[in-house]
Design a protein around this motif. Structure first.
Motif, PDB file in Angstrom:
ATOM      1  N   ALA A  31       0.838  -1.205   0.000  1.00  0.00           N
ATOM      2  CA  ALA A  31       0.000   0.000   0.000  1.00  0.00           C
ATOM      3  C   ALA A  31       0.867   1.246   0.000  1.00  0.00           C
ATOM      4  O   ALA A  31       0.583   2.219  -0.709  1.00  0.00           O
ATOM      5  N   GLU A  32       1.936   1.211   0.752  1.00  0.00           N
ATOM      6  CA  GLU A  32       2.815   2.389   0.810  1.00  0.00           C
ATOM      7  C   GLU A  32       3.519   2.617  -0.519  1.00  0.00           C
ATOM      8  O   GLU A  32       3.655   3.750  -0.980  1.00  0.00           O
ATOM      9  N   ARG A  33       3.972   1.530  -1.102  1.00  0.00           N
ATOM     10  CA  ARG A  33       4.640   1.681  -2.404  1.00  0.00           C
ATOM     11  C   ARG A  33       3.698   2.293  -3.427  1.00  0.00           C
ATOM     12  O   ARG A  33       4.053   3.205  -4.166  1.00  0.00           O
ATOM     13  N   ILE A  34       2.480   1.761  -3.467  1.00  0.00           N
ATOM     14  CA  ILE A  34       1.502   2.263  -4.437  1.00  0.00           C
ATOM     15  C   ILE A  34       1.190   3.729  -4.162  1.00  0.00           C
ATOM     16  O   ILE A  34       1.166   4.554  -5.078  1.00  0.00           O
ATOM     17  N   ALA A  35       0.970   4.039  -2.902  1.00  0.00           N
ATOM     18  CA  ALA A  35       0.662   5.431  -2.547  1.00  0.00           C
ATOM     19  C   ALA A  35       1.813   6.343  -2.952  1.00  0.00           C
ATOM     20  O   ALA A  35       1.607   7.442  -3.468  1.00  0.00           O
ATOM     21  N   GLY A  36       3.031   5.875  -2.735  1.00  0.00           N
ATOM     22  CA  GLY A  36       4.191   6.671  -3.095  1.00  0.00           C
ATOM     23  C   GLY A  36       4.285   6.902  -4.591  1.00  0.00           C
ATOM     24  O   GLY A  36       4.557   8.017  -5.050  1.00  0.00           O
ATOM     25  N   GLU A  37       4.021   5.859  -5.356  1.00  0.00           N
ATOM     26  CA  GLU A  37       4.085   6.009  -6.816  1.00  0.00           C
ATOM     27  C   GLU A  37       3.001   6.943  -7.329  1.00  0.00           C
ATOM     28  O   GLU A  37       3.241   7.751  -8.230  1.00  0.00           O
ATOM     29  N   LEU A  38       1.810   6.824  -6.755  1.00  0.00           N
ATOM     30  CA  LEU A  38       0.726   7.704  -7.185  1.00  0.00           C
ATOM     31  C   LEU A  38       1.037   9.149  -6.821  1.00  0.00           C
ATOM     32  O   LEU A  38       0.769  10.066  -7.599  1.00  0.00           O
ATOM     33  N   ALA A  39       1.605   9.326  -5.638  1.00  0.00           N
ATOM     34  CA  ALA A  39       1.931  10.686  -5.201  1.00  0.00           C
ATOM     35  C   ALA A  39       2.949  11.320  -6.146  1.00  0.00           C
ATOM     36  O   ALA A  39       2.876  12.516  -6.444  1.00  0.00           O
TER      37      ALA A  39
END
Length: 572
Positions: free
Chosen positions: A559-567
RNA sequence: CGGGGCGUAGCGCAGCCUGGUUAGCGCGCCUGCCUUGGGAGCAGGAGGUCGGAGGUUCGAAUCCUCUCGCCCCGACCA
């Protein structure tokens, strides 16, 4: 979503009808199916990808102050007669009559409808500016639909229209839309470039196209290596030519029997194409015009059309050339020519060049503009070449391919004038709205994203557009421990707001891997028979990175990786 | 619209030139067994107005005419 419950008919073999990679993969991966030429059904995954695009578009349009509405697809002919486009639009506009013999059409675009709506309901400068958009299915009866979603007849488009009180306001709105478009395509995770564009038949004064960069793109983009100047091939211009100060030689007539082609004349006379000017006859809306360009240059027909104001411009046939000029093709020249003459600005900087002699088997040497002929107009009329330099900074050009996914226009008052769309200004005076229009090919973006991001195994979705973020593969369905772990992981991922496609089918591992690659979801999590022993989840990104994660806490890390990429796609 | 090509099972194709009795192959699909880390194997099975109409013929997927649809190459556009 559970794969076992999803309509996702993947194909092992390439459908014969699909030529380009996005079309092939969209069919193979079960995203779309063709109903009839240029018309496709969107299956659940195809629709999901489209929704991702739409949502980004909506968020950024709303953020920029635009409001969403939805306009009718069926439109009455009267409205199109008012704007003058019923006659102008051509067969691309699908026309039909209803049961009362009222003429109608399917909307290929909505300038008329929105202008009508606004003139009926907006009457004061106090209500301006106004920026309205919709996401809607458009229909254009394309001459030749092709490439699947790339050029369908029916397609999903975001189209927006702005209404300002004056030019200055329209400029500000245009800039806002330009910025919003930059954000939209960045957030889609695509490599793209905004280019200056010709305004084309929609009319207006200023325009940018947004191009997704892909080798398979249909359009050529001219991009400066030194600054951010970029333009499409129709519009791109090089630097202003400088005139050399050389002595003018005396005009000379030479016999050139049978030498019609530039190359033939050059080798016959021992010169290079840079020292020759060719005279091209075009038919601009039925009237012949002559265009002078250097021997190694090509006439840019769009530039010629803009200069002449003609709607249709085409090269004349040999017979037409002879009929209009009395000169056989191949020996045309600007001297004593009896049709309107236009010169590319490069020609005016040349001296002592060769041209056709105005009669069979004759050429003229040492011709000079001003002395030997005077064109009616001089303009940039040619296509740029690799030899040209950036007009802004003088650096070299790159020529790259792109797919047009967005186009913004400053429309001015052409529609509001034609349709009498007016409001009262501060002084109580009637004014026409100054309009802009802004399009995004939503379904085309999905195709363009694939065109730009794929490999031999399938699609490679940019994270923001992926129909699911994660593919979860259960390779040991009959192992209760593995299946229980998968089920929990599936629930936990969904609970964390991560869209996940859980492959719970009773299929062999190879099939699951192949399908996962084909669909191209960004993250692939695998649990197999090794799991009970290792307790680890195998993670592999679709771009090839792989690592393993401990079962506990895996969801949080993903979840953190995805959130980071989206950000990262949202950052300015 | 001009040029080229293709319509045979859900998909990919053979058969057509040189007409002949039950129209075939691979993939997919269904059933069973077996198998389970990169599109397995065996056995059985379902599925076709051969795009449509007309014609030639004793007989047409096959030959002829017309027609419809689709794809590819050129002029439009998100």
């Amino acid at each position: 979503m559970r794969y076992s419950e999803l309509l996702l008919p993947t194909l092992k073999e390439n459908p014969a009808e699909a030529e380009v990679v996005s079309h092939r993969l969209l069919l193979r991966a079960g995203f779309i199916r063709k109903l009839t030429s240029g018309v496709y059904s969107y299956l659940p995954l195809g629709l999901a990808a489209i929704r991702r695009v739409e949502n980004i578009v909506r968020e950024e349009m709303n953020r920029a102050g635009a409001q969403e509405l939805l306009l009718p697809m069926v439109q009455p002919a009267e409205l199109w007669r008012e704007s003058g486009r019923w006659a102008k639009y051509g067969p691309e506009l699908l026309r039909f009559s209803d049961r009362h013999q009222r003429e109608s059409c399917l909307g290929p675009t909505h300038e008329e409808v929105i202008t009508d709506l606004v003139r009926m309901n907006v009457h004061s400068y106090r209500d301006l500016p106004l920026n309205l958009y919709q996401v809607q299915t458009k229909f254009r009866d394309e001459i030749r639909p092709r490439f699947g979603l790339m050029r369908g007849r029916e397609f999903i488009m975001k189209d927006g229209y702005s209404f300002d009180a004056d030019e200055a306001g329209a400029e500000i709105t245009y800039k806002k839309m330009y910025d919003a478009y930059q954000r939209i395509f960045k957030r889609c995770g695509l490599k793209f470039r905004a280019v200056e564009a010709d305004t084309g038949s929609i009319g207006g004064s200023f325009s940018h196209e947004f191009m997704v960069l892909a080798d398979t793109g249909e359009d050529t983009i001219v991009a400066c290596r030194g600054c951010d100047y970029a333009a499409n091939l129709e519009k791109a211009a090089g630097t202003e030519p400088e005139k050399d100060d050389v002595a003018l030689l005396e005009l000379e007539k030479v016999a050139t029997p049978g030498k019609k082609k530039v190359d033939d004349v050059c080798s016959f006379l021992g010169i290079t194409p840079e020292n020759l000017v060719k005279t091209m006859i075009y038919i601009a809306d039925d009237a012949p015009v002559a265009v002078l360009v250097r021997g190694d240059h090509e006439v840019q027909e769009v530039k010629l059309a803009n200069l002449t104001g003609a709607v249709d411009v085409r090269l004349a046939t040999d017979d037409e050339i002879n009929a209009h000029t009395g000169v056989p093709a191949g020996f045309l020249g600007p001297v004593d020519l009896n049709v309107p003459l236009y010169a590319d600005r490069e020609v005016m900087a040349m001296a002592n060049f060769v041209v056709g002699g105005g009669a069979a088997d004759i050429h003229l040497k040492n011709v000079n503009p001003g002395r030997d002929f005077t064109p009616e107009a001089v303009a940039d009329l040619r296509t740029v070449t690799v030899a040209d330099r950036c007009p802004r900074c003088g650096a070299e050009f790159d020529f790259v391919r792109g797919i047009e996914v967005g186009h913004i226009f400053k429309l001015g008052t052409s529609y509001s004038d034609a349709m009498k769309a007016r409001f009262l200004d501060r002084d109580g005076r009637e004014q026409v709205f100054v309009m802009g229009c802004y399009g995004i090919g939503v379904s085309r973006i999905v195709a363009a994203a694939i065109e730009q991001n794929h490999d031999d195994d399938g699609m490679i979705f940019p994270l923001p557009l992926a129909p699911f973020k994660v593919a979860l593969l259960n390779l040991a369905l009959k192992d209760e421990e593995v299946t229980a772990a998968c089920e929990k992981l599936y629930d936990d991922l969904e609970a964390a707001g991560i869209e996940v496609l859980y492959d719970d089918r009773n299929e062999r591992p190879g099939i699951k891997f192949k399908d996962a690659d084909l669909i191209g979801l960004p993250y692939r999590l695998v649990l197999g028979k090794k799991f009970p022993e290792s307790g680890g989840i195998e993670v592999r990104t679709r771009r090839g990175e792989s690592f393993s994660l401990p079962y506990d806490g895996a969801v949080k890390i993903i979840a953190e990786r995805i959130a980071g990429e989206l950000a990262a796609t949202m950052a300015d």
